[in-house]
Design an enzyme around this catalytic site. Structure first.
Site, short mmCIF file in Angstrom:
data_model
loop_
_atom_site.label_atom_id
_atom_site.label_comp_id
_atom_site.label_asym_id
_atom_site.label_seq_id
_atom_site.Cartn_x
_atom_site.Cartn_y
_atom_site.Cartn_z
N CYS A 98 0.69 -1.26 -0.16
CA CYS A 98 -0.03 0.03 -0.08
C CYS A 98 0.65 1.19 0.06
O CYS A 98 0.62 2.34 -0.83
CB CYS A 98 -0.92 0.07 1.27
SG CYS A 98 -2.26 -1.29 0.93
N ARG A 128 5.44 -7.80 -1.15
CA ARG A 128 5.49 -6.66 -2.20
C ARG A 128 6.04 -5.51 -1.57
O ARG A 128 5.99 -5.02 -0.55
CB ARG A 128 3.94 -6.28 -2.49
CG ARG A 128 3.42 -7.25 -3.28
CD ARG A 128 1.75 -6.91 -3.67
NE ARG A 128 1.14 -7.45 -2.47
CZ ARG A 128 -0.27 -7.44 -2.63
NH1 ARG A 128 -0.86 -6.95 -3.82
NH2 ARG A 128 -1.02 -7.86 -1.63
N1 LIG Z 1 -3.16 -5.48 1.10
C1 LIG Z 1 -3.71 -4.63 2.13
O1 LIG Z 1 -3.24 -4.59 3.11
C2 LIG Z 1 -4.66 -3.68 1.51
C3 LIG Z 1 -5.34 -2.86 2.51
C4 LIG Z 1 -6.36 -1.77 2.20
C5 LIG Z 1 -6.50 -1.70 0.83
N2 LIG Z 1 -5.79 -2.52 0.00
C6 LIG Z 1 -6.17 -2.07 -1.52
O2 LIG Z 1 -7.23 -3.36 -1.96
C7 LIG Z 1 -7.01 -3.68 -3.35
C8 LIG Z 1 -6.64 -5.23 -3.33
O3 LIG Z 1 -5.33 -5.30 -2.63
P1 LIG Z 1 -4.98 -6.88 -2.40
O4 LIG Z 1 -3.69 -6.78 -1.40
O5 LIG Z 1 -6.16 -7.55 -1.76
O6 LIG Z 1 -4.51 -7.31 -3.81
P2 LIG Z 1 -4.22 -8.94 -4.15
O7 LIG Z 1 -3.53 -8.74 -5.37
O8 LIG Z 1 -3.89 -9.68 -3.02
O9 LIG Z 1 -5.63 -9.51 -4.64
C9 LIG Z 1 -6.36 -9.04 -6.04
C10 LIG Z 1 -7.26 -10.21 -6.27
O10 LIG Z 1 -7.89 -9.81 -7.59
C11 LIG Z 1 -7.97 -10.67 -8.36
N3 LIG Z 1 -8.36 -10.19 -9.68
C12 LIG Z 1 -8.04 -9.30 -10.76
N4 LIG Z 1 -8.79 -9.01 -11.67
C13 LIG Z 1 -9.86 -9.67 -11.40
C14 LIG Z 1 -11.12 -9.96 -12.19
N5 LIG Z 1 -11.17 -9.26 -13.18
N6 LIG Z 1 -11.99 -10.72 -11.62
C15 LIG Z 1 -11.83 -11.50 -10.70
N7 LIG Z 1 -10.68 -11.37 -9.77
C16 LIG Z 1 -9.89 -10.46 -10.25
C17 LIG Z 1 -6.68 -11.23 -8.50
O11 LIG Z 1 -6.36 -12.32 -9.29
C18 LIG Z 1 -6.14 -11.00 -7.09
O12 LIG Z 1 -6.30 -12.50 -6.58
C19 LIG Z 1 -5.80 -2.65 -3.72
O13 LIG Z 1 -6.40 -1.35 -4.20
C20 LIG Z 1 -5.10 -2.48 -2.53
O14 LIG Z 1 -4.40 -1.15 -2.49
C21 LIG Z 1 -5.06 -3.28 0.15
#
Ligand SMILES: NC(=O)c1ccc[n+]([C@@H]2O[C@H](COP(=O)([O-])OP(=O)(O)OC[C@H]3O[C@@H](n4cnc5c(N)ncnc54)[C@H](O)[C@@H]3O)[C@@H](O)[C@H]2O)c1
Length: 428
Positions: free
Chosen positions: A259, A327
């Site tokens: 993030c 990451r």
């Molecule tokens: N990881 C954190 O701590 C955190 C905290 C707050 C906010 N966020 C935000 O949340 C969002 C997601 O982060 P994350 O860490 O969970 O990401 P991540 O990469 O772990 O998960 C994203 C998932 O989305 C799936 N995906 C992509 N395109 C798709 C589609 N068309 N249909 C179905 N699935 C699809 C991917 O295969 C993946 O499994 C980001 O914008 C991030 O900035 C993350």
């Protein structure tokens, strides 16, 4: 939940635990198949148990069929990734827009479409435009509900958030979301309703501010090292001021994770588009990018500039404890740099082997703390896992004494030194 990653899976499981019927969808079929077998593809404390419980009682389902899942849902959370674009610092929104296009083809009745992913200001407007091309405006509402959970504490953060921010320009969806979140509100979470754009910006502004706090204390730690001051005294002295607060004031390696690095860059890029210069955040990014060099220079000094064939151990390589997330971890900068200089690196991490280091020469994984530190010249404590907080180095490894560089200030310098080890830490 579209996207079953750290955010989608945790939020989906928690919503189901609160009594809702949830489908977690992902285009990654492998991930979905694992989950259907009751296996959780990420490491997050307490998550496996909660997944199994809610999967068994059938409130939680997994699917790779986006179309059917959309048709069967009333509320749709977009939780896909928004990484930094390959060139420039802006957020790559292709995953978000792909989902929006898919939604525009599959909506059969009124749906609330919510971005839980972190998205730049005006992304909600763009999603609305994409949907409006195919469906009439009274069939959907686009809402922003940014997620503030931290990896490693994700379930607790989701269930007991400081605040729930809902940005919508539509009364009906605000009412529905307030009721969805009512079990958390009744436990004390603040519910803040704002405009959609404000909610989008709250998330970036919050992450940038926290990144600023970390970078600020890291720079003050540099000054402490030159002036024989203990940074911990400064952190406590500052943190007791309620206007400042003590959290995110611990000196250490560069901030990393999925993030802060990407969100600080993305907000700068968004502001640039509006011809606004976010000079404070620009400095933060620059300072953080230089942080690993500063710590590496300390390593060179500790080893008296003789790096070739030195045995260096990393305890912990993830960007923080209680997650397997690599990451933007600072170990991804430090380990390759030291390996290129001829160091022989071994690492141990409670979440196991990391393929990120596969292509580097002389970097190997050991499956225990003991094996990883035996015969080492320098042990670097990189991540603040509890597993590393009470190691009796003297008893664990007999014979040769190594140097310890504690990048998380876990140990008391006097105690470690009394065991006969040379010990360095950050800002002390
Ligand atoms: N990881 C954190 O701590 C955190 C905290 C707050 C906010 N966020 C935000 O949340 C969002 C997601 O982060 P994350 O860490 O969970 O990401 P991540 O990469 O772990 O998960 C994203 C998932 O989305 C799936 N995906 C992509 N395109 C798709 C589609 N068309 N249909 C179905 N699935 C699809 C991917 O295969 C993946 O499994 C980001 O914008 C991030 O900035 C993350």
């Amino acid at each position: 939940m579209i996207g079953t990653g750290y955010v989608g899976l945790v939020s989906g499981v928690c919503f189901s635990d609160l009594g809702n019927d949830v489908i977690c969808v992902d285009k990654d079929i492998k991930k979905i198949n694992l989950l259907k077998k009751g296996k959780v593809p990420i490491y997050e404390p307490g998550l496996s148990e909660l997944v199994l419980k809610n999967y068994k009682n059938k409130r939680l389902n997994f699917s790779s069929d986006l179309k059917t899942s959309i048709k069967n849902s009333d509320i749709i959370f977009i939780c896909v990734g928004t990484p930094t674009k390959k060139s420039g610092g802006s957020a790559d929104l292709s995953q978000i827009y792909d989902v929006a296009k898919e939604l525009s083809l599959s909506i059969n009745k009124f749906k609330i479409i919510i971005t839980k992913s972190t998205v730049p200001v005006t992304t909600g407007d763009e999603i609305e435009k994409i949907l409006s091309k195919k469906i009439s405006k009274n069939r959907f509402a686009v809402v922003s509900n940014p997620e503030f959970l931290r990896e490693g504490e994700a379930i607790r953060d989701f269930i007991y958030p400081d605040r729930i921010v809902v940005g919508s320009n539509d009364k009906r969806s605000n009412r529905i979301l307030k009721s969805l979140y009512s079990p958390l509100i009744s436990k004390g979470a603040h519910y803040l309703h704002t405009s959609r754009r404000a909610a989008e910006l709250i998330k970036y502004a919050s992450n940038s501010f926290l990144a600023t706090k970390i970078t600020f204390i890291n720079e003050i730690a540099n000054l402490c090292e030159k002036t024989d001051i203990n940074i911990e005294d400064i952190s406590i002295g500052m943190g007791l001021d309620e206007r400042i607060g003590s959290r995110f004031l611990r000196a250490g390696p560069a901030y990393g994770g999925s993030c802060f690095p990407k969100d600080t860059k993305a907000i700068i890029s968004t502001a640039d588009k509006f011809k606004i210069n976010l000079s404070v955040i620009k400095s933060v990014v620059k300072s953080n990018e230089n942080r690993s060099n500063i710590l590496l220079n300390r390593v060179y000094d500790i080893l008296k500039k003789k790096i070739k064939n030195k045995k260096i151990t990393f305890l912990g390589v993830t960007f923080k404890a209680n997650t397997d997330d690599m990451r933007d971890s600072s170990s991804l900068t430090m380990i390759p740099t030291l390996s290129k200089k001829g160091a022989l690196i071994r690492y141990y991490d409670p979440t196991g082997y990391k393929k990120d280091f596969e292509k580097f020469k002389n970097v190997s994984y050991e499956n225990s703390i003991k094996k990883s530190i035996e015969g080492s010249d320098l042990v670097i404590i990189h991540t603040e896992w509890n597993d590393f907080k009470s190691i009796n180095f003297k008893n664990l490894v007999k014979g040769k004494k190594f140097i310890i560089y504690d990048m998380r200030n876990i140990y008391s310098p006097t105690k470690i030194k009394s065991q006969g080890f040379k010990y360095y830490s950050v800002g002390r």
